[in-house]
Design a protein around this motif. Structure first.
Motif, short mmCIF file in Angstrom:
data_model
loop_
_atom_site.label_atom_id
_atom_site.label_comp_id
_atom_site.label_asym_id
_atom_site.label_seq_id
_atom_site.Cartn_x
_atom_site.Cartn_y
_atom_site.Cartn_z
N VAL A 207 -26.77 28.16 39.16
CA VAL A 207 -27.67 28.13 38.10
C VAL A 207 -28.26 26.68 38.42
CG1 VAL A 207 -27.63 26.91 36.27
CG2 VAL A 207 -24.89 27.77 36.77
N GLY A 208 -29.94 27.65 38.07
CA GLY A 208 -30.70 26.02 38.92
C GLY A 208 -31.80 26.31 37.68
N ASP A 209 -32.34 25.56 37.96
CA ASP A 209 -33.96 24.96 37.22
C ASP A 209 -35.50 25.68 37.28
OD1 ASP A 209 -34.74 22.80 38.36
OD2 ASP A 209 -32.93 21.63 36.00
N ASN A 210 -35.71 25.17 39.44
CA ASN A 210 -36.82 25.56 39.66
C ASN A 210 -37.51 26.18 40.56
OD1 ASN A 210 -39.26 23.66 39.23
ND2 ASN A 210 -38.52 22.40 38.07
N GLY A 211 -36.43 26.84 41.63
CA GLY A 211 -36.40 27.95 42.07
C GLY A 211 -36.04 27.63 43.84
N ASN A 212 -35.68 26.55 43.74
CA ASN A 212 -35.08 25.89 44.87
C ASN A 212 -33.58 25.45 45.16
OD1 ASN A 212 -35.51 23.37 42.64
ND2 ASN A 212 -35.78 21.95 44.17
N GLU A 213 -32.87 25.76 43.97
CA GLU A 213 -31.43 25.40 43.91
C GLU A 213 -30.83 26.84 44.87
OE1 GLU A 213 -34.04 23.26 40.67
OE2 GLU A 213 -33.74 25.49 41.55
N ILE A 214 -29.15 26.76 44.89
CA ILE A 214 -28.75 27.96 44.94
C ILE A 214 -28.82 29.18 44.11
CG2 ILE A 214 -26.49 28.82 45.61
CD1 ILE A 214 -25.87 26.38 47.50
N VAL A 249 -24.44 35.98 40.25
CA VAL A 249 -24.44 36.32 39.22
C VAL A 249 -25.94 34.52 39.28
CG1 VAL A 249 -24.37 35.56 37.27
CG2 VAL A 249 -22.83 37.22 37.95
N PHE A 250 -26.82 35.19 39.18
CA PHE A 250 -27.56 33.86 39.16
C PHE A 250 -28.46 33.22 37.88
CE2 PHE A 250 -32.32 32.90 39.59
CZ PHE A 250 -32.04 31.38 39.74
N LEU A 251 -28.52 32.53 36.50
CA LEU A 251 -28.41 31.91 35.87
C LEU A 251 -29.79 31.20 36.05
CD1 LEU A 251 -28.95 31.83 32.93
CD2 LEU A 251 -26.65 30.00 32.93
N PRO A 252 -31.24 30.88 35.81
CA PRO A 252 -32.25 30.11 35.56
C PRO A 252 -32.41 29.69 34.25
CG PRO A 252 -33.14 32.36 35.76
CD PRO A 252 -31.77 32.36 35.80
#
Length: 346
Positions: A207-214, A249-252
């Motif tokens: 889970v991330g919000d700006n592109g630089n997170e795993i 699974v990836f959640l922005p």
């Protein structure tokens, strides 16, 4: 039915609230790309279903978090630990799992405090697993050269059924970790935990919000061209902030905590238990505990009641809305007295 609720949960946790001085006007496009890449279904529903399928009583789930470093935010920020605490609470009560937080030493106080706010106390692992007495906590080595072997060791020792990364920064193609606006960050690379879990076939969720997170590695090529700092940094010769690290699974989300809350709400829906999901009052406690323990808001590095520039009350409102959605979706069908019989009713 999970897709119906998941659709609106996804919408809520991706409502963008950002000052125009930051990377803005990007959340919807990033979410759309991640959803398409993942097969088209609501992402919170997919994440919750994967956890519901893989995790059972006594199973270990790793939570990896921690962003922000000295001198500006020596104990990290208010985005990440609260999301971990809320989702850990849902897994603890909903699936009887054993949450194990993984942080650097500097990020430990906000994580411990956030978990306490969620009423999930941190204990020795033997008590957490053997007696179901809450969560446990692992501290990463300070030597960057030991992180990979340490990650291999803990995955082998604790045998997690899932690894969840929430607001944890991952390296770009040069192995450098950055903030979202192209500033390089110090610290050890906890992405090794996710990479080792992937090698072992363990479920991973980012889970991330700006592109630089795993997790953003799943849409790396898109982010390189779309993100304002996809191909540049605030120093000469940098290749951009986008991490190469993928998760299953990836959640922005608009705010990483909100993404975690969305998954927790969907998990509560699958469990058909309202109280698996925390309340807005508990959200206040979690955020206050995090801030008071040094997990500061990152705009001005203070302990104001703020997460990623949005007032803490906004996070409380998101939790309240998610809880109301959950309550209505797990309730028995009922038209009340004024709408006549339901179709098919006797």
């Amino acid at each position: 039915m999970p897709d119906i609720m998941g659709e609106y949960v996804d919408r809520l946790v991706t409502v963008e609230m950002r000052n125009r001085g930051m990377n803005h006007g990007i959340v919807r496009q990033i979410y759309d790309e991640a959803r398409q890449e993942g097969g088209g279904r609501p992402i919170t529903a997919r994440a919750a279903e994967a956890l519901f399928e893989k995790v059972g009583p006594g199973d270990v789930v790793f939570f990896v978090t921690g962003a922000g470093y000295a001198p500006f935010a020596p104990n990290g920020e208010s985005d990440g630990p609260p999301g971990c605490a809320a989702l850990a609470r849902a897994l603890y009560w909903g699936l009887k799992a054993v949450p194990v937080y993984i942080t650097e030493e500097c990020h430990a106080p906000p994580m411990v405090a956030s978990s306490k706010g969620a009423c999930i106390m941190i204990r020795d692992f033997e008590l957490a697993q053997g007696r179901r007495m809450g969560a446990s906590h692992l501290i990463a080595p300070t030597d960057k050269h030991q992180t990979q072997s340490w990650a291999q060791q803990i995955v082998a020792q604790y045998r997690p059924k899932a690894v969840i990364s929430i607001e944890r920064l991952g390296p770009n193609e040069d192995g450098i970790v950055h903030g979202s606006t192209g500033v390089p960050k110090d610290g050890v690379d906890l992405a090794h935990v996710v990479l080792e879990a992937t090698r072992q076939g363990v479920l991973t969720i980012g889970v991330g919000d700006n592109g630089n997170e795993i997790g953003f590695g799943r849409i790396f090529d898109f982010m390189k061209d779309f993100h304002p700092y996809g191909r540049e940094t605030q120093y000469p010769g940098g290749k951009g902030v986008i991490t190469t690290v993928k998760t299953d699974v990836f959640l922005p989300a608009s705010i990483s905590n909100w993404g975690a809350y969305g998954i927790a709400a969907m998990l509560a829906f699958l469990c058909k238990q309202l109280d698996v999901f925390h309340t807005s009052e508990m959200e206040r406690d979690i955020l206050k505990n995090c801030l008071d323990a040094g997990g500061w808001e990152m705009r001005y590095c203070s302990n104001r009641f703020i997460v990623d520039g949005a007032a803490g009350e906004a996070s409380m409102a998101v939790v309240q809305l998610l809880r109301e959605m959950l309550k209505l979706n797990i309730a028995a069908p009922d038209r009340g007295l004024s709408h006549g019989k339901m179709k098919g009713a006797a």
